[in-house]
Design a protein around this motif. Sequence first.
Motif, PDB file in Angstrom:
ATOM      1  N   ALA A   1      -2.311  -0.121  14.029  1.00 26.81           N
ATOM      2  CA  ALA A   1      -2.953   0.574  13.124  1.00 26.81           C
ATOM      3  C   ALA A   1      -2.232   1.388  12.702  1.00 26.81           C
ATOM      4  CB  ALA A   1      -4.572   1.138  13.191  1.00 26.81           C
ATOM      5  N   VAL A   2      -1.172   0.830  12.070  1.00 28.76           N
ATOM      6  CA  VAL A   2      -0.211   2.476  11.819  1.00 28.76           C
ATOM      7  C   VAL A   2      -0.720   2.157  10.474  1.00 28.76           C
ATOM      8  CG1 VAL A   2       1.599  -0.146  10.975  1.00 28.76           C
ATOM      9  CG2 VAL A   2       2.950   3.016  12.031  1.00 28.76           C
TER      10      VAL A   2
ATOM     11  N   CYS B   1       0.289   7.219   9.195  1.00 25.27           N
ATOM     12  CA  CYS B   1       1.496   7.342   9.268  1.00 25.27           C
ATOM     13  C   CYS B   1       1.775   7.557   7.253  1.00 25.27           C
ATOM     14  CB  CYS B   1       2.848   6.451   9.791  1.00 25.27           C
ATOM     15  SG  CYS B   1       2.573   6.545  11.414  1.00 25.27           S
ATOM     16  N   PRO B   2       1.488   5.845   6.839  1.00 26.79           N
ATOM     17  CA  PRO B   2       2.242   6.764   5.643  1.00 26.79           C
ATOM     18  C   PRO B   2       0.908   7.657   4.772  1.00 26.79           C
ATOM     19  CG  PRO B   2       0.479   4.774   5.453  1.00 26.79           C
ATOM     20  CD  PRO B   2       0.782   4.947   6.985  1.00 26.79           C
TER      21      PRO B   2
ATOM     22  N   ALA C   1       2.508  -1.999   7.320  1.00 26.15           N
ATOM     23  CA  ALA C   1       1.078  -1.949   6.260  1.00 26.15           C
ATOM     24  C   ALA C   1       2.257  -1.475   4.960  1.00 26.15           C
ATOM     25  CB  ALA C   1       0.839  -0.035   6.499  1.00 26.15           C
ATOM     26  N   LEU C   2       1.457  -1.795   3.789  1.00 22.01           N
ATOM     27  CA  LEU C   2       2.769  -1.010   2.457  1.00 22.01           C
ATOM     28  C   LEU C   2       1.705  -1.122   1.699  1.00 22.01           C
ATOM     29  CD1 LEU C   2       4.988  -2.450   0.393  1.00 22.01           C
ATOM     30  CD2 LEU C   2       3.730  -4.783   0.279  1.00 22.01           C
ATOM     31  N   SER C   3       2.383  -0.035   1.175  1.00 29.62           N
ATOM     32  CA  SER C   3       1.133   1.154   0.074  1.00 29.62           C
ATOM     33  C   SER C   3       1.794   1.498  -1.558  1.00 29.62           C
ATOM     34  CB  SER C   3       0.607   2.110   0.729  1.00 29.62           C
ATOM     35  OG  SER C   3      -0.169   2.166   1.772  1.00 29.62           O
ATOM     36  N   VAL C   4       1.594   1.284  -2.699  1.00 29.37           N
ATOM     37  CA  VAL C   4       2.142   1.377  -3.725  1.00 29.37           C
ATOM     38  C   VAL C   4       1.198   2.595  -4.445  1.00 29.37           C
ATOM     39  CG1 VAL C   4       3.831   0.462  -5.659  1.00 29.37           C
ATOM     40  CG2 VAL C   4       3.591  -0.532  -3.413  1.00 29.37           C
TER      41      VAL C   4
ATOM     42  N   ASP D   1      -3.505  -4.438  10.473  1.00 33.13           N
ATOM     43  CA  ASP D   1      -4.149  -3.397  11.831  1.00 33.13           C
ATOM     44  C   ASP D   1      -3.752  -4.099  12.956  1.00 33.13           C
ATOM     45  OD1 ASP D   1      -4.853  -1.559  10.483  1.00 33.13           O
ATOM     46  OD2 ASP D   1      -7.310  -2.008  10.416  1.00 33.13           O
ATOM     47  N   TRP D   2      -3.240  -5.434  13.526  1.00 32.75           N
ATOM     48  CA  TRP D   2      -3.119  -5.930  14.667  1.00 32.75           C
ATOM     49  C   TRP D   2      -2.818  -7.208  14.551  1.00 32.75           C
ATOM     50  CZ3 TRP D   2      -1.694  -3.885  18.989  1.00 32.75           C
ATOM     51  CH2 TRP D   2      -1.105  -4.597  20.364  1.00 32.75           C
TER      52      TRP D   2
END
Length: 224
Positions: free
Chosen positions: A25-26, A30-31, A164-167, A181-182
């Motif tokens: 679950a990085v 982290c982001p 993970a990818l966030s924008v 997450d895994w």
Amino acid sequence: MTFSIVGRCAETGQLGIAISSSSIAVGARCPWLRAGVGAVSTQNVTLPALGPQILDLLESGSGSAAALDKALASNGYSQYRQVTVIDQHGATALFTGGEALGVHHAVAGEQCVAAGNLLSSTRVIEAMVEAFEQADGCLADRLLAAMHAAMAAGGEAGPVHSAALSVVGELVWPIVDLRVDWADEDPIGELDSLWQAYRPQMQDYVTRALDPTKAPSYGVPGDE
């Protein structure tokens, strides 16, 4: 343990992060992103508080480097942290403490910063920056291109299990926020598959939120 890239699209002003780790679950730790403000990746021995603190400082007018320095100084144990920052204008900052794990590296490029620790080699991070700068498509595509380049260059010293990818764009909420997450194998490949499935629906969800009277059909039983 972790490699990531924070980036900005010079055409749209969108800000984004792509990240992967051997840990579970990085994307939960982290982001950190804020529309019209910046993006922060806090990793290695992660202190999640650094993300919102740096974003608050950016929003109050601090530059990327000053915001990063102030947040690190106020929390202590900076020798264990690895943090990258990009602001709404594309100004970047990066930090890797002396206690960073294994082979580690961080590189600022054009509208991006990549960093990682417990890497197979420093080349992994250089490949990420090169891929981001050379890739076509929207910001999410370019961030994922960097992640694939990292794996092609050797990735982490061990297996990765989450990604993970966030924008963020003009809206106060993320327009993309996808997580694996895994996964026992290839979380970056699974993340890319999620993006390919989400991409054609992304604008529909924005439309539904802003004007439900123009919402496209959900395509489920009972939806007319």
